[in-house]
Design an enzyme around this catalytic site. Structure first.
Site, PDB file in Angstrom:
ATOM      1  N   LEU A  82       0.860  -1.184   0.000  1.00 42.27           N
ATOM      2  CA  LEU A  82       0.000   0.000   0.000  1.00 42.27           C
ATOM      3  C   LEU A  82       0.895   1.233   0.000  1.00 42.27           C
ATOM      4  CD1 LEU A  82      -2.858  -0.699   2.603  1.00 42.27           C
ATOM      5  CD2 LEU A  82      -3.064  -0.561   0.126  1.00 42.27           C
ATOM      6  N   ASP A  83       0.594   2.213  -0.847  1.00 41.34           N
ATOM      7  CA  ASP A  83       1.336   3.467  -0.835  1.00 41.34           C
ATOM      8  C   ASP A  83       1.200   4.118   0.542  1.00 41.34           C
ATOM      9  OD1 ASP A  83       2.089   3.184  -3.482  1.00 41.34           O
ATOM     10  OD2 ASP A  83       0.387   4.327  -4.255  1.00 41.34           O
ATOM     11  N   PRO A  84       2.179   4.930   0.955  1.00 43.29           N
ATOM     12  CA  PRO A  84       2.143   5.518   2.300  1.00 43.29           C
ATOM     13  C   PRO A  84       0.841   6.237   2.650  1.00 43.29           C
ATOM     14  CG  PRO A  84       4.296   5.864   1.336  1.00 43.29           C
ATOM     15  CD  PRO A  84       3.446   5.235   0.259  1.00 43.29           C
TER      16      PRO A  84
ATOM     17  N   VAL B 104      -2.132   5.715   1.464  1.00 43.93           N
ATOM     18  CA  VAL B 104      -3.316   4.851   1.348  1.00 43.93           C
ATOM     19  C   VAL B 104      -3.503   4.095   2.660  1.00 43.93           C
ATOM     20  CG1 VAL B 104      -4.387   2.955   0.075  1.00 43.93           C
ATOM     21  CG2 VAL B 104      -2.956   4.625  -1.128  1.00 43.93           C
TER      22      VAL B 104
ATOM     23  N   ARG C 199      -4.948   4.749  -8.818  1.00 45.93           N
ATOM     24  CA  ARG C 199      -4.570   6.098  -9.261  1.00 45.93           C
ATOM     25  C   ARG C 199      -4.686   6.212 -10.777  1.00 45.93           C
ATOM     26  NH1 ARG C 199       1.286   7.035  -7.660  1.00 45.93           N
ATOM     27  NH2 ARG C 199       1.382   4.808  -7.163  1.00 45.93           N
TER      28      ARG C 199
END
Length: 298
Positions: free
Chosen positions: A38-40, A42, A181
């Site tokens: 997971l991106d930071p 998110v 995204r």
């Protein structure tokens, strides 16, 4: 040592690696890995494999994922979220109808070809895309085929006439490798407008949902009851066809032998003493061979 899957509700501002690091310290064990970065910024479901369950990580990656999020029309960035450099701005003189937004979303459902954002962890020639981006090195982003099962509005969109911006909330169900995204950016392209993702929360991954999740803070406050938050390894195979082995078949499976079963399932979970001990896959004509061995699973 803990064996099983703990589902963390990841907070914003942390990488998936940060979560693994903190869990290693909290649970005092090294054999821990996450399934699905997971991106930071998110938040949401991050399944973590503990002990023997680390053998499942590749299988965990294969399962579909679900998200809820927010996007905005009228702005686009190079990262497709608010962390990036602004590439385009356009003030909307009037709102786009929800019907038009939903119609554009429907065009992105099914098997689609996606290009990952330049700020992503996809590797090209051994180097991650975000590393090229930070160094200002042009690179061709690889295209990948993904599946989008659901992409829809979850509420009426909101238009700000003063700023000329329109926000919308959405839900997505998709295959591994899908960048939400990029889906928001693609939606903007379908509408002929700049678009950017503003929020994202993962609600399901690897067969686990938010109701299965615990925050790191909750876990830290209840370490004496850590086992209460850990899903057994068998929970991952709940939708597999189950086969209970007798003592003779169990001896064969322990030795990694191929076995014959009167089944037509592609994969089966083999149980002994009510516990999954191996995953076997079909080879044709009723023969099954080892795919994943979990002999120490208790």
């Amino acid at each position: 040592m803990f064996n099983g899957i703990i589902v963390i509700d990841k907070a914003a501002g942390m990488t998936s690696g940060d979560v693994v690091y903190k869990l290693r310290r909290l649970l005092k064990q090294k054999k821990i890995g996450h399934a699905g970065t997971l991106d930071p910024e998110v938040t949401g479901v991050l399944p973590i494999a503990l002990g023997q369950a680390t053998k499942l990580i590749e299988l965990m990656h294969e399962r579909p994922k679900a998200y809820v999020g927010e996007g905005m029309l009228g702005l686009a960035t190079d990262s497709y979220d608010l962390e990036g450099k602004i590439l385009a701005e356009r003030a909307l003189s009037q709102p786009v109808s929800d019907q038009a937004i939903k119609a554009a979303m429907e065009k992105l459902i099914g098997e689609i070809v996606q290009q990952p954002p330049i700020y992503s962890a996809v590797r090209v020639n051994g180097k991650r895309l975000y590393e090229y981006a930070r160094e200002g090195i042009p690179v061709e982003r690889p295209k990948r085929t993904v599946q989008v099962f659901l992409y829809d509005l979850t509420a009426p969109s909101q238009f700000d006439p003063e700023k000329g911006r329109q926000t919308f909330t959405y839900e997505v169900e998709c295959s591994k490798g899908t960048y939400v995204r990029s889906l928001v950016n693609d939606l903007g392209e379908e509408l002929g407008l700049p678009a950017v993702m503003t929020k994202l929360r993962r609600t399901a991954s690897s067969g686990y949902k938010l109701q299965d999740a615990v925050t790191l803070e909750e876990l830290a406050d209840n370490l004496d009851h850590a086992e209460d938050y850990i899903q057994p390894i068998d929970s991952f195979f709940a939708d597999y066809q189950q086969v209970d082995l007798d003592a003779a078949l169990w001896q064969q499976v322990k030795n990694g032998a191929w076995i014959k079963l009167p089944l037509d399932a592609d994969k089966v979970a083999l149980r002994y003493n009510k516990t999954v001990k191996a995953i076997y896959r079909a080879k044709g004509q009723g023969l099954y061979c080892p795919d994943l061995m979990l002999l120490s699973n208790e």
